[in-house]
Design an enzyme around this catalytic site. Sequence first.
Site, PDB file in Angstrom:
ATOM      1  N   SER A  45       0.831  -1.204   0.000  1.00 33.64           N
ATOM      2  CA  SER A  45       0.000   0.000   0.000  1.00 33.64           C
ATOM      3  C   SER A  45       0.872   1.264   0.000  1.00 33.64           C
ATOM      4  O   SER A  45       1.713   1.421  -0.880  1.00 33.64           O
ATOM      5  CB  SER A  45      -0.962  -0.032   1.190  1.00 33.64           C
ATOM      6  OG  SER A  45      -2.019   0.871   1.020  1.00 33.64           O
ATOM      7  N   ASP A  52      -5.747  -3.975  -2.122  1.00 35.60           N
ATOM      8  CA  ASP A  52      -4.684  -3.588  -1.182  1.00 35.60           C
ATOM      9  C   ASP A  52      -4.003  -4.807  -0.539  1.00 35.60           C
ATOM     10  O   ASP A  52      -4.672  -5.713  -0.027  1.00 35.60           O
ATOM     11  CB  ASP A  52      -5.298  -2.706  -0.093  1.00 35.60           C
ATOM     12  CG  ASP A  52      -4.244  -1.964   0.705  1.00 35.60           C
ATOM     13  OD1 ASP A  52      -3.454  -2.622   1.407  1.00 35.60           O
ATOM     14  OD2 ASP A  52      -4.221  -0.721   0.631  1.00 35.60           O
TER      15      ASP A  52
END
Length: 748
Positions: free
Chosen positions: A503, A617
């Site tokens: 991320s 993610d």
Amino acid sequence: MSDDGARAQPADLIASIVRAGLFGDLDSGKAGIIAAAVRKVSLAPNAALFVQGDPSDAMYLVLSGRLLVLHADENGVEALRGEVHPGEPTGEVQFLTGGNHTATVRADRDSVVIRIPRTVISLLTEADPGALAPLADLIHARLRRYRLYDMLPRLFGTLDERVVSDIERSIEWKRLGGGEVLFRQGDHGDSLYVVMSGRLRAVVQDPGGSERTVGEVTRGESVGEMALFTGEDRSASIHALRDTELIRFAKPAFERIMAKYPQVVMQITRILVHRLRQQITSPVARESLTNIALVGADTSVDLAAFCGSLVPALSGHARAIALDSADVDRLLGTPGIAQTPPAGPHAIRLQTWLDDLETTHSLIVYRTDPGDTNWSRRCLRQADRVLIVADATRSPAPQGVEAALLGPTNAITHCSRQLVLLHPDRGVPPARTRDWLAPRTVERHFHVQPGDPRHFGRLARLLTGRAIGLVLGGGGARGYAHIGVIKALEEAGVPIDLVGGTSMGAVIAAAHALGLDYGAFISKTTDLLKKHRPFKEYTLPIVSLLGSRRLDRFLHEAYGEAQIEDLEIGCFAVSSNLSTAEVVVHDAGSLWTAVRSSMSVPGVAVPVVADGRLLVDGGVLNNLPGDVMRLRGAGVVIAVDVNARSDLLVDDSCTPIPSPWKILWRRINPFTKPLDVPSILSILGRTSLLGSIHKLNEVMRDVDLYLNPPVGGFGILDNDSLEKIAEAGYGYARERIAEWLAGRNDAW
């Protein structure tokens, strides 16, 4: 020491040599060669026959008396390593291989020896190429014994002479050629093996028939211990990566040893427990190399210059030596001996010398010839790793030795290969790496600038398992703290050899791999955030709350067309495959696309579609991928976690959470205080990290330095506080890194 050559009877001396079996049966011609060269020497008690470190110019056969073999450690303290009795030789290893004596030999009492000068070697081999075979067999047995006596204490702890002798009588020696199988998965387990030289690979086949490598077994390590206790079938197939010599403990013999010496059982148990703990906490073994072979991708590559930069860098981590064919000829004093074929007259002497060299050096770098020669073939057969060294500006097609000896159908080694791309023009960043990777199968690749010691230092650390890997976790805007951590590491002199993240951690990892420093990153990111405002693109919430066009433009402008494989240092990003519930590691292809996949918070950002599957993610499954970094070969893993165990706490005044209209009214009414209620974006972002936060203790077991900057006071969407967050990370990391380094003794 006195020379009794004048009183020696040649026939008597030759008879003693024949009885010792040094040169096999001697015809009149060979006997005459030896008789003309040998002398009888008398030694008084405590007289030195030769001294450790002196050049070797002869071997000796004891006729009467007794000699003591003494070895001095690095502090000069001598320890008894053995005795030499009548009918036994001494100095025979260096007699055959050359070099200096590795021990001092003194007379324990009045003794008489026969001195056989090294000049007889060339004379005998000219008369009979097989004349040295009996001596080589004797030396091989002696070297085996030396290795055994050196290895057993490492395996079983301190042992007295009686235990060692019993163990020696209980073992069998086994030699495997490169590619040969020791045993196969499913075979009945009835033995323990210990690698004395060479290298093995363990491979497991799953029910579907696919194979995966689960580890390698190197010198001094054992395989098959569980069979001694459980009798279970073999759980993996073991084959030799190169010529390998092992000792085998059959189960009945080992049971006798265990019954007689219980301390051996305890030590084997410790080995099993240690191995199990390693599998739990660190499933990847540290790199342990003995031999590296260098192969030029074409004749334009200056392997000598490359080797001249690599070996000093390796010497900071291991006792390393480099060899090419000219070095071998010079060190052995025999022109052309490096090119002797496997069955040639000097093959025994050459192989014995190379085996002996492995006992005195922890790392040997073999430099192949430009073409397919006997020496090039021997280098590859000796290697644990092959480095293919290429000029990145030339054609990527395999040529020369690589094409002749490392092709898919003609490879003479089964060890792993790695590609080193040299970039002579410092002003031109790496490119076209995929063109080099496409025609060859390599485990990994490196980008190196010739003449830059930092690049060779990084390469040496990667090759020896001492690379430093930096792992950066996700956490929204709090991830800007990673920028400050990187600055603190650089100021402390800690190099970053590998970098990866999830991320926002992937965002920073990619920027660092591109070469952006602290100031450049803050400046560029601030400008791009203001320009594109990627986290303000609200859309119809069918797939996600935010659109993707602004974010795509933001990332594309930040990273351009950079490919991960072209980055100067190894880099990866982690995403989660929402379709298959699997972790995805992006270590090749478009950099900005990899980062985009890694930071697509489910429900917040639009997922990335890859091969019909949804990527979101990476924090959903692995927010702090220290395990991935370890798999990439990092010996030291530094992990930076910007998440708090407790977050999104709500004030009692907001219990229960008010209606959305009340929350909105309090926010837009200038005369009321807004309610401190987390937004849907914050809730979804935190939710995506819960699984990874829950397994944080497991992650921390596999890292060497865990950093958790105090950035909980910033929101995960607080992109306006970029510089403040970075400064908080820098201040915290500077102190923690100093404390960590104070307890280490590393030479990066």
